[in-house]
Design a protein around this motif. Structure first.
Motif, short mmCIF file in Angstrom:
data_model
loop_
_atom_site.label_atom_id
_atom_site.label_comp_id
_atom_site.label_asym_id
_atom_site.label_seq_id
_atom_site.Cartn_x
_atom_site.Cartn_y
_atom_site.Cartn_z
N SER A 8 23.36 22.97 26.69
CA SER A 8 24.43 22.24 26.03
C SER A 8 25.50 23.24 25.62
CB SER A 8 23.88 21.51 24.80
OG SER A 8 24.86 20.67 24.25
N GLU A 12 30.15 19.74 23.74
CA GLU A 12 29.32 18.56 24.01
C GLU A 12 28.66 18.06 22.73
OE1 GLU A 12 26.54 19.74 27.00
OE2 GLU A 12 28.06 19.80 28.58
N SER A 15 31.22 16.40 20.47
CA SER A 15 31.58 15.09 21.02
C SER A 15 30.51 14.05 20.73
CB SER A 15 31.81 15.18 22.52
OG SER A 15 32.93 15.96 22.80
N LYS A 16 29.24 14.44 20.91
CA LYS A 16 28.15 13.52 20.61
C LYS A 16 28.16 13.11 19.14
CE LYS A 16 24.92 15.41 24.01
NZ LYS A 16 23.65 16.16 24.14
#
Length: 57
Positions: A8, A12, A15-16
């Motif tokens: 990851s 990312e 954003s999650k």
């Protein structure tokens, strides 16, 4: 270092988390309205202004 072990990246993961927070904080009817207006805007193609080349020296 630890994110790479999880395959990851920081972008990312942020954003999650942002999507989770958005789903938690923003009411469903508001999310539906935002989705609906976004689809309408993407479906409507804006007219582009055609400019003629300027033949100045």
């Amino acid at each position: 270092m630890y994110l790479s072990e999880k395959n990851s990246s920081l972008d990312e993961e942020i954003s999650k988390y942002a999507e989770q927070l958005y789903g938690k904080v923003v009411p469903q009817n508001v999310r539906d309205y935002i989705d609906m207006t976004a689809k309408q805007q993407s479906a409507a193609k804006p007219k582009t202004a055609h400019t003629k080349p300027n033949n100045l020296p």
